[in-house]
Motif scaffolding. Sequence first.
Motif, mmCIF file in Angstrom:
data_model
loop_
_atom_site.group_PDB
_atom_site.id
_atom_site.type_symbol
_atom_site.label_atom_id
_atom_site.label_comp_id
_atom_site.label_asym_id
_atom_site.label_seq_id
_atom_site.Cartn_x
_atom_site.Cartn_y
_atom_site.Cartn_z
ATOM 1 N N LEU A 35 0.812 -1.216 0.000
ATOM 2 C CA LEU A 35 0.000 0.000 0.000
ATOM 3 C C LEU A 35 0.843 1.262 0.000
ATOM 4 N N HIS A 36 2.031 1.190 0.622
ATOM 5 C CA HIS A 36 2.854 2.381 0.776
ATOM 6 C C HIS A 36 4.316 1.999 0.575
ATOM 7 N N SER A 37 5.232 2.868 0.961
ATOM 8 C CA SER A 37 6.652 2.654 0.702
ATOM 9 C C SER A 37 7.366 1.897 1.810
ATOM 10 N N GLY A 38 6.732 1.707 2.963
ATOM 11 C CA GLY A 38 7.397 1.078 4.096
ATOM 12 C C GLY A 38 7.729 -0.386 3.855
ATOM 13 N N ASN A 39 8.827 -0.834 4.465
ATOM 14 C CA ASN A 39 9.210 -2.248 4.334
ATOM 15 C C ASN A 39 8.325 -3.165 5.174
ATOM 16 N N LEU A 40 7.742 -2.654 6.269
ATOM 17 C CA LEU A 40 6.794 -3.410 7.092
ATOM 18 C C LEU A 40 5.468 -2.682 7.069
ATOM 19 N N GLN A 41 4.420 -3.365 6.588
ATOM 20 C CA GLN A 41 3.103 -2.761 6.473
ATOM 21 C C GLN A 41 2.084 -3.649 7.171
ATOM 22 N N VAL A 42 1.474 -3.112 8.217
ATOM 23 C CA VAL A 42 0.502 -3.853 9.019
ATOM 24 C C VAL A 42 -0.859 -3.203 8.851
ATOM 25 N N SER A 43 -1.861 -3.982 8.455
ATOM 26 C CA SER A 43 -3.201 -3.446 8.205
ATOM 27 C C SER A 43 -4.183 -3.947 9.251
ATOM 28 N N THR A 44 -5.166 -3.105 9.568
ATOM 29 C CA THR A 44 -6.208 -3.490 10.524
ATOM 30 C C THR A 44 -7.474 -2.706 10.218
ATOM 31 N N ALA A 45 -8.596 -3.207 10.720
ATOM 32 C CA ALA A 45 -9.880 -2.510 10.546
ATOM 33 C C ALA A 45 -10.496 -2.307 11.925
ATOM 34 N N GLY A 46 -9.938 -1.373 12.695
ATOM 35 C CA GLY A 46 -10.506 -1.029 13.994
ATOM 36 C C GLY A 46 -9.729 -1.579 15.165
ATOM 37 N N ALA A 47 -9.193 -2.794 15.079
ATOM 38 C CA ALA A 47 -8.461 -3.389 16.199
ATOM 39 C C ALA A 47 -7.015 -2.900 16.184
ATOM 40 N N ASP A 48 -6.272 -3.248 17.250
ATOM 41 C CA ASP A 48 -4.862 -2.884 17.306
ATOM 42 C C ASP A 48 -4.116 -3.495 16.121
ATOM 43 N N ALA A 49 -3.204 -2.730 15.539
ATOM 44 C CA ALA A 49 -2.372 -3.239 14.449
ATOM 45 C C ALA A 49 -1.066 -3.801 14.986
ATOM 46 N N ILE A 50 -0.453 -3.114 15.960
ATOM 47 C CA ILE A 50 0.798 -3.578 16.565
ATOM 48 C C ILE A 50 0.688 -3.426 18.073
ATOM 49 N N ASP A 51 0.968 -4.478 18.826
ATOM 50 C CA ASP A 51 1.013 -4.435 20.283
ATOM 51 C C ASP A 51 2.443 -4.705 20.737
ATOM 52 N N ILE A 52 2.930 -3.895 21.665
ATOM 53 C CA ILE A 52 4.244 -4.112 22.269
ATOM 54 C C ILE A 52 4.006 -4.487 23.721
ATOM 55 N N ASN A 53 4.318 -5.718 24.083
ATOM 56 C CA ASN A 53 4.040 -6.219 25.423
ATOM 57 C C ASN A 53 5.343 -6.376 26.205
#
Length: 313
Positions: free
Chosen positions: A252-270
């Motif tokens: 979708l874009h230029s980034g090497n890591l692309q995470v998609s979501t529809a409302g929920a968390d896309a990335i969690d750091i625990n």
Amino acid sequence: WDGSATTNKVNMHFDCSGIAGFDVGIPAATAAFEIKNTSGGGGILRMAADGQLLHTVNKTSGYTARFVQSNADNPAVIEIDSPSNNNLRPSAIQFMAGGTDKWGIGEVYNPVSQNSFHICAGTPSQDNSKVVVTSTGAVGVGTFNPTASPFPGAKLGVHLSDSTAYAGGTNRGNGITVYNTAAGGHSSLELAQRNAANTYGSVILNAVDPDASSNYGADFTIQTRRGGDGAYGERLRITSHGKVCIAHNSVLHSGNLQVSTAGADAIDINSYSTNANSGGRLTFYRSKNASIGSNTIVADDDSLGRIDFRGYN
């Protein structure tokens, strides 16, 4: 019949007005029994004194031997029976060309995997084995013992000895190749597991969407079967250009890591720690060297990283 000392043979000749002729009997200076075509074909069927059979064919085309079962209620079966069932008197078939051993198939002498079936280069022996099927159904390629430590649970073992160093910029795969030659398709490896409830889940690894501009470009995808409705879906994609897409099947874009979501968390750091200062972190590193992996000290006012928030117009 002729058993004189000068010819040293005993045979009987059959002739059909010169059309076909056969000698049947004991040929000169042998202890064998022989049926020989004397009409120019040169075919010979010989049984030695110990029962060994030799079938010689002089045929310009077609098969050398054919075994036909004419009874419609019985299958056609060829049996090869060795004298003892102790893996020391194996039964096998040897393929030769011009008197040279080419390939052997069957059992081998005293194998590590008892009662195993081997495909051998040359004579049938464990040292010559290239492919083996064990009595438990394990398959070995390049090894005669696919379940040897540290792989006791293996069902398919591919072993090779190649000291060529790995180079990420070269097209050289070692081991197993799955190649789909049909345009527009894809090639896959599926891993499936059944559980106690008699249902199963699977993960599918795919090579898809090859780049039309080259012979080697393709995307790598991982599909999983979702619990509940059992629907398959693509969960991760690595494009041929190295972009990683999670929960989406295209860049979708230029980034090497692309995470998609529809409302929920896309990335969690625990973070789990009893230390009050050990919270989750998102870290940016910066070097002023243009070569990745080479470090050059930064200077005052150099940007060390940033987080951008962007919206579509």
